[in-house]
Write a protein that holds these residues in place. Structure first.
Motif, short mmCIF file in Angstrom:
data_model
loop_
_atom_site.label_atom_id
_atom_site.label_comp_id
_atom_site.label_asym_id
_atom_site.label_seq_id
_atom_site.Cartn_x
_atom_site.Cartn_y
_atom_site.Cartn_z
N GLY A 202 -9.98 -9.19 -4.46
CA GLY A 202 -10.85 -8.05 -4.15
C GLY A 202 -11.19 -7.95 -2.68
O GLY A 202 -11.97 -7.08 -2.29
N GLN B 47 -10.01 -4.66 -1.26
CA GLN B 47 -10.90 -3.58 -1.67
C GLN B 47 -12.19 -3.61 -0.83
O GLN B 47 -12.71 -2.58 -0.45
CB GLN B 47 -11.23 -3.73 -3.14
N ARG B 48 -12.61 -4.83 -0.55
CA ARG B 48 -13.83 -4.97 0.26
C ARG B 48 -13.60 -4.41 1.66
O ARG B 48 -14.45 -3.71 2.20
CB ARG B 48 -14.20 -6.45 0.32
N LEU B 49 -12.43 -4.72 2.23
CA LEU B 49 -12.10 -4.19 3.56
C LEU B 49 -12.07 -2.66 3.51
O LEU B 49 -12.54 -1.99 4.41
CB LEU B 49 -10.75 -4.73 4.04
N HIS B 50 -11.49 -2.15 2.44
CA HIS B 50 -11.42 -0.70 2.25
C HIS B 50 -12.82 -0.12 2.18
O HIS B 50 -13.12 0.91 2.80
CB HIS B 50 -10.63 -0.44 0.97
N SER B 51 -13.70 -0.79 1.43
CA SER B 51 -15.07 -0.28 1.29
C SER B 51 -15.82 -0.33 2.62
O SER B 51 -16.79 0.39 2.81
CB SER B 51 -15.83 -1.08 0.23
N LEU B 52 -15.37 -1.18 3.53
CA LEU B 52 -16.03 -1.28 4.85
C LEU B 52 -15.41 -0.32 5.86
O LEU B 52 -15.82 -0.29 7.01
CB LEU B 52 -15.90 -2.72 5.39
N GLY B 53 -14.41 0.43 5.43
CA GLY B 53 -13.80 1.40 6.33
C GLY B 53 -12.85 0.77 7.34
O GLY B 53 -12.56 1.37 8.38
N VAL B 54 -12.36 -0.45 7.04
CA VAL B 54 -11.43 -1.11 7.96
C VAL B 54 -10.07 -0.41 7.86
O VAL B 54 -9.60 -0.12 6.75
CB VAL B 54 -11.29 -2.61 7.61
N PHE C 141 -5.49 2.86 0.07
CA PHE C 141 -6.65 2.95 0.94
C PHE C 141 -7.30 4.34 0.92
O PHE C 141 -8.43 4.49 1.31
CB PHE C 141 -6.27 2.55 2.38
N ARG C 142 -6.52 5.35 0.48
CA ARG C 142 -7.13 6.67 0.39
C ARG C 142 -7.70 6.94 -1.00
O ARG C 142 -8.42 7.90 -1.20
CB ARG C 142 -6.08 7.74 0.68
N ALA C 143 -7.31 6.07 -1.93
CA ALA C 143 -7.76 6.20 -3.32
C ALA C 143 -7.51 7.59 -3.85
O ALA C 143 -8.39 8.27 -4.29
CB ALA C 143 -9.22 5.86 -3.43
#
Lengths: 358, 429
Positions: free
Chosen positions: B257, B260-267, B427-429
């Motif tokens: 995960g 996903q965490r990086l994605h949630s942080l906008g990295v 990353f764009r989901a």
């Protein structure tokens, strides 16, 4: 007053948000993230969701179906629901991990079709999985998740130290995470979401599989963060946790919000409509169908000897129920009106049958 | 430091830490290729390998002879089961011919000089003629060129076949001439009984013995050693082994995960990808350098032949970078396609072994059946191997290795294109 840093007035900033309503303040913050100057409206509601939908490709029904939700700044908001109810999908859309199929979202007053990268930096997500690098130390993990957001030097070192202190991991900071207990990992999982000082903290079942001491520690830290002004969205299957921790809550099932309000409001709502019985011989099929047919009975759930009946007019319905039970020759060992705790409300609203989570 | 650079440096540092702490991956990346080169090079030194029944080397026969010998030799090789023979009669410039063989377009080239038949007949006749005091006709030199990548056993097979063919031709001429001389002698003795017998020569030596062809006709370098020929295979295999740890770590992070965490942080997904590509690229280059150093210094120290870097060592850097790009691209492709680490654990090594086997890394391509040699052309490991052979064995440079380098980069580009599409979708989901 704004909680965050110095205010920079910038008349040339592009207007990406809505026109502030009366009583709202428009603020231009220099983001902690040094890459961006981001304008947002300091709204009393940090999350506003209207008619939000999500349909997965190939799915027959919506995972999230016309959800409306308002979460006030500085509150702890509980989100409850059985497996597969749509909680994680809803949180994922809020955190920008999924694109909504329809509806509107406003994060801190800024309207957005999908949460943008800049918005994401204002949200801290604590996923249910332990999203850590096991072969790195706690210090290195925090340094990494801060660094990839552009934090560096003294600012990063300071934040890492603060987060380690929040998690109570100062003495274990240089030990590899793979050697940690479940509770320590959960604490680190929590503080990684705080490294960038978010306004909104979203926790997806953060206390799964840990001992009561660690759970208590995490709750204490959440209360402290909330007291300092952080808004928290908390999902859990532990009802007593939500009851003790949250100011407000929503119960979601089959993608829809079926109850929302303060904990007391939700409890009262059902307390005034719930009849609970215990039958000495259990509920037979014939009696169940007879009870369901009674005027005023809106729902009936049976669990062994216990029977829960929802009604529009509980007092009148109770007398009809007791008469019906006696007429069938069954004995009532106890009867009460109103809900006792959140779990009973939850079960009454979502049903007692098992969910497969699909 | 700029935040974007901080993010990149942080990402690279984290990946490097994870690799260095993963003992199994470290052993896989460094120790296995090192031991591979050592063991295989020493074990195969000077040895002869079994040849598969279907193996056919590509042979070019330049027949400048206008007589029966040239035709007969050409025919013998055309019907030989070990060779796929092409016969040319037109003039070919020696440099052009040498380049074609050196670059591996043909494994061997046999040059039959002009007037071979005439000279051979003349030399045999002189040797049989008792009245001739001294044989003036020199032995005829049949030319042989070999691709430097051809192993010693194949060269030996070629020389034996050629020398035997020449002996047969020589015997044929001799028998014919002896027969004719015998008939003439019978007739002559009827008239002049005092005529002496025909001279019986000790050895005819019509043709000069064909020796091991020189590695490089112009420089006269000696043929490449088994180390020189074998090292490129193990280098390629070693470099491609990084596919396993890279794809597995990537999937593990997806499962944990953290992605996903990086994605949630906008990295940015670019930071995430670059954070993985850079350390693995550096590791691959270190691996490459270590294997070369091992071949140059450790193998001679253990009694083996030393590896030399060819004429253009600079080209090795480009070949190595292109190979790394392909290996990393392939690893990412597996990472985005496989759902679990278990799938990657099985698929990554299996695919590498299969591509290595069909690409001529395990078994040289020239001993494979024709159909397998054609299949080998689809393996990126084969392109990497040929590019290294061009530089290390065939004394080529960037120009010679350019087609293979181009293929590698194209393959890497295709892999990354698929990866970027999948990654951006994620990353764009």
């Amino acid at each position: 007053m704004c909680r965050r840093g110095p205010i920079i007035r910038d008349a040339s900033g592009a207007d990406k948000g809505r026109v502030p309503a009366a009583g709202e303040q428009t603020c231009y913050h220099r983001q902690r993230h040094p890459l961006h100057f981001h304008r947002f409206v300091h709204s009393p509601l940090i999350v506003e969701i209207e008619g939000l939908c999500k349909t997965y490709p190939g799915a027959e029904r919506r995972a999230v179906d016309e959800v409306d939700l308002r979460i006030a700044r500085g509150r702890i908001f509980g989100l409850l629901g059985p497996n597969g109810a749509g909680k994680t999908t809803l949180l994922s859309m809020l955190c920008g991990l999924l694109r909504p199929s329809g509806g509107r979202m406003r994060i801190d007053g800024v309207e957005t079709a999908a949460t943008t990268a800049a918005m994401r930096r204002r949200i801290g997500l604590v996923p249910q999985d332990l999203a850590l690098h096991p072969s790195l130390t706690a210090h290195e993990n925090l340094e990494y998740f801060g660094g990839v957001q552009g934090l560096g030097g003294g600012a990063l070192a300071k934040r890492v130290a603060e987060c380690l202190a929040i998690a109570g991991l100062e003495g274990l900071a240089n030990r590899r995470v793979e050697t940690y207990s479940g509770g320590l990992k959960r604490r680190l999982n929590l503080v990684i979401a705080l490294i960038h000082e978010p306004d909104l903290l979203v926790l997806d079942e953060p206390t799964v599989g840990i001992d009561p001491q660690s759970r208590r520690f995490i709750h204490e830290q959440l209360r402290r963060l909330n007291a300092a002004g952080m808004t928290i969205i908390y999902t859990s299957h532990y009802m007593e946790e939500v009851e003790a921790l949250c100011d407000e809550l929503a119960i979601i099932d089959h993608g829809r919000i079926i109850a929302q309000g303060t904990v007391t409001e939700v409890l009262n709502r059902l307390a005034s409509s719930l009849i609970q019985l215990r039958l000495a011989g259990g509920l037979s099929a014939a009696l169940e169908s007879e009870l369901r047919a009674l005027p005023g009975v809106t729902d009936l759930q049976a669990d062994g000897h216990a029977v829960r009946i929802e009604s529009d007019d509980p007092l009148l319905t109770l007398s009809r129920v007791l008469e019906c039970v006696r007429g069938r020759g069954e004995r009532v060992t106890s009867a009460s009106l109103g809900a006792v705790n959140l779990e009973q409300v939850y079960i009454a609203l979502t049903g007692a049958s098992l969910r497969d989570g699909s | 430091m700029r935040p974007a650079l901080i993010a990149l440096v942080t990402s690279v540092r984290k990946e490097t830490r994870i690799i260095l702490r993963d003992r199994e991956a470290f052993l896989l990346l460094f120790l296995m290729p090192f031991v591979f080169v050592l063991v295989m090079s020493l074990a195969l030194q000077g040895s002869f390998r079994e040849h598969s029944q279907g193996a056919r080397a590509k042979l070019l026969v330049i027949n400048h002879d206008d007589g029966a010998i040239g035709e007969k030799l050409a025919e013998q090789f055309r019907s030989a089961r070990h060779f796929t023979t092409e016969i040319r009669t037109e003039q070919v410039a020696p440099e052009e011919l040498e380049a074609e063989v050196r670059l591996g377009h043909y494994k061997f080239a046999i040059i039959i000089p002009p007037k071979t038949t005439e000279q051979a007949v003349k030399r045999v006749a002189q040797q049989l003629d008792a009245t001739v005091a001294q044989v003036t006709q020199q032995p005829i030199a049949i030319g042989l060129l070999a691709d430097p990548a051809v192993h010693a056993d194949q060269r030996a097979l070629m020389m034996t076949t050629l020398n035997r063919a020449l002996q047969e031709v020589e015997t044929g001429i001799l028998l014919k001439q002896v027969g004719e001389a015998g008939k003439r002698l019978v007739r002559a003795r009827q008239l002049f009984p005092e005529i002496p017998a025909v001279r019986a020569p000790d050895a005819l030596h019509t043709f000069a013995e064909v020796k091991d062809p020189p590695y490089d006709v112009t420089t006269g370098l000696r043929p490449p050693t088994s180390v020189q020929q074998g090292a490129p295979s193990w280098i390629v295999l070693g470099m491609f082994l990084l596919v396993i740890p890279l794809s597995v770590t990537f999937i593990r992070e997806r499962q944990l995960g953290t992605l996903q965490r990086l994605h949630s942080l906008g990295v940015s997904p670019w930071v995430v990808m670059a954070g993985k590509i850079i350390p693995y690229l550096v590791i691959n280059q270190i691996q490459f350098g270590l294997i070369l150093l091992e071949g140059m210094y450790v193998l001679p120290w253990l009694g083996g032949d030393a590896l030399t870097l060819g004429h253009t060592p600079g080209a090795l850097i480009v070949v190595s970078l292109a190979t790394s790009a392909t290996a990393i691209g392939f690893a990412f492709l597996i990472a985005v396609m496989a759902r679990t680490t278990e799938q990657a654990h099985v698929f990554a090594p299996a695919s590498i072994l299969i591509l290595a086997a069909i690409g001529g890394v395990m078994v040289p391509k020239f001993v494979m059946p024709v159909i397998m040699q054609q299949i080998a052309a689809v393996s990126p490991l084969s392109w990497a191997l040929e590019a290294l052979l061009d530089v290390l064995v065939r004394a080529g440079g960037l120009r010679e290795a350019a087609p293979e380098i181009g293929g590698l980069l194209l393959f890497a580009g295709c892999c990354f294109a698929v990866v970027i599409v999948r990654f951006r979708r994620y990353f764009r989901a």
